[in-house]
Enzyme design. Structure first.
Site, PDB file in Angstrom:
ATOM      1  N   ASP A 102       0.852  -1.278  -0.057  1.00 59.71           N
ATOM      2  CA  ASP A 102      -0.123   0.122  -0.038  1.00 59.71           C
ATOM      3  C   ASP A 102       0.919   1.223   0.048  1.00 59.71           C
ATOM      4  OD1 ASP A 102      -2.109  -1.710   0.025  1.00 59.71           O
ATOM      5  OD2 ASP A 102      -2.683  -1.351   2.079  1.00 59.71           O
ATOM      6  N   GLY A 103       2.013   1.236   0.653  1.00 63.87           N
ATOM      7  CA  GLY A 103       2.977   2.457   0.580  1.00 63.87           C
ATOM      8  C   GLY A 103       3.427   2.632  -0.854  1.00 63.87           C
ATOM      9  N   ASN A 129      -4.672   8.857   1.547  1.00 62.15           N
ATOM     10  CA  ASN A 129      -5.009   8.339   2.722  1.00 62.15           C
ATOM     11  C   ASN A 129      -5.448   9.376   3.895  1.00 62.15           C
ATOM     12  OD1 ASN A 129      -4.938   5.521   2.096  1.00 62.15           O
ATOM     13  ND2 ASN A 129      -3.239   5.184   3.418  1.00 62.15           N
ATOM     14  N   THR A 145      -8.436   2.285   6.267  1.00 67.73           N
ATOM     15  CA  THR A 145      -7.985   0.995   6.708  1.00 67.73           C
ATOM     16  C   THR A 145      -6.543   1.122   7.007  1.00 67.73           C
ATOM     17  OG1 THR A 145      -7.735   0.550   4.647  1.00 67.73           O
ATOM     18  CG2 THR A 145      -9.484  -0.590   5.666  1.00 67.73           C
ATOM     19  N   ALA A 146      -5.781   2.491   7.159  1.00 63.13           N
ATOM     20  CA  ALA A 146      -4.671   2.625   7.235  1.00 63.13           C
ATOM     21  C   ALA A 146      -4.263   3.178   8.692  1.00 63.13           C
ATOM     22  CB  ALA A 146      -4.080   3.777   6.314  1.00 63.13           C
ATOM     23  N   LEU A 176      -7.224   3.182  11.148  1.00 60.79           N
ATOM     24  CA  LEU A 176      -7.541   1.724  11.787  1.00 60.79           C
ATOM     25  C   LEU A 176      -6.747   1.706  12.979  1.00 60.79           C
ATOM     26  CD1 LEU A 176      -9.159  -0.806  11.520  1.00 60.79           C
ATOM     27  CD2 LEU A 176      -7.436  -1.693  10.081  1.00 60.79           C
ATOM     28  N   SER A 177      -5.169   2.093  12.943  1.00 62.66           N
ATOM     29  CA  SER A 177      -4.490   1.721  13.978  1.00 62.66           C
ATOM     30  C   SER A 177      -4.836   2.686  15.108  1.00 62.66           C
ATOM     31  CB  SER A 177      -3.105   2.269  13.520  1.00 62.66           C
ATOM     32  OG  SER A 177      -2.770   1.543  12.668  1.00 62.66           O
TER      33      SER A 177
END
Length: 277
Positions: A51-52, A125, A164-165, A168-169
């Site tokens: 993803d990065g 993001n 979701t990145a 999410l964390s």
């Protein structure tokens, strides 16, 4: 869209990505000789990595080629194809037109010092304001309405794609990626914990830096300037902030485009990552 050109994007320090680029390039010459490689203005961008790598590709290519993310990383929420075993079969579908295109909202991020624009960027993001070694006080405004005060590590404004990145964390909600919205999530706030807040994509979010204590323990690598609070866009673009700065976040004019090969691919990815039964 009829494909006439394509290009690769991958990190040069990832050997497996380079090997796949060589393999796909040879396969293209055999299977689709009329489709030429063009790194400057491709119709399709084949991203080899995680993803990065996709985030970096979106930052680099402003001409909006359709992205095909061939996952070689660990997460893969942004991946068009999650298994290397399916790379070539998916590309065959792509160049035969057997795919759908999904548009993803981008954020437009502007920072003002007084009336002067001092920083601007786009992100797929998120945008984040953080005080890595201390505390920062922030005011959150939505459509010029004072909405929330934060006294902690910082704040995060994510797109649905970014849900979701980092979001999410930080225990923010997971949102279907085609939705046009912004998710506001506090980072380690010292006030009473509150949930994330989701606003529609047509809103403007303004974050004002009210105050922070200057320690000068960190510095930016390129300039060596001491920093305490930073603004980041997808962790690729980083800018030091000062008290009184205002960060304005809105939906960008352009979109990122992704090629999709299977129905409900995002739901399947979530099921795999979280072991849903």
């Amino acid at each position: 869209m009829e494909a006439k050109t394509y290009a690769f994007f991958y990190r040069k320090d990832v050997p497996v990505a380079k090997k796949w680029a060589v393999k796909i390039r040879a396969w293209m010459r055999k299977e689709h000789p009329d489709i030429k490689e063009n790194s400057k203005s491709p119709d399709f961008l084949l991203v080899l990595g995680g993803d990065g790598a996709v985030l970096s590709a979106v930052q680099k290519y402003k001409g909006e080629p359709a992205i095909i993310s061939l996952n070689l990383g660990n997460v893969g929420f942004l991946s068009s194809v999650r298994s290397p075993k399916k790379f070539l079969s998916a590309l065959q579908k792509l160049f035969k037109g057997a795919y759908s295109e999904e548009k993803r909202m981008l954020l437009s991020i502007s920072a003002y010092r007084g009336k002067r624009l001092v920083f601007e960027a786009e992100s797929l993001n998120e945008a984040a304001i953080q005080s890595p070694l201390g505390m920062v006080e922030l005011e959150v405004n939505i459509e010029d309405h004072p909405f929330q005060y934060v006294r902690g590590t910082g704040i995060l404004v994510s797109t649905a794609t970014g849900s979701t990145a980092f979001n999410l964390s930080a225990h923010g909600p997971v949102v279907m990626p085609e939705m046009e919205c912004m998710i506001i999530t506090k980072l380690l706030d010292h006030n009473i914990p509150t949930p994330s807040f989701v606003v529609t994509g047509d809103k403007v979010v303004r974050l004002k830096v009210l105050n922070f204590r200057k320690h000068g323990l960190l510095s930016l690598g390129k300039t060596g300037k001491a920093v305490d609070v930073v603004l980041s866009a997808d962790s690729n673009s980083i800018f030091p902030l000062e008290p009184g700065d205002i960060v304005e976040i809105r939906k960008a004019e352009r979109y990122a485009k992704f090629a999709v090969f299977e129905k409900n691919y995002f739901l399947k990815s979530v099921q795999e990552k979280f072991s849903f039964n």
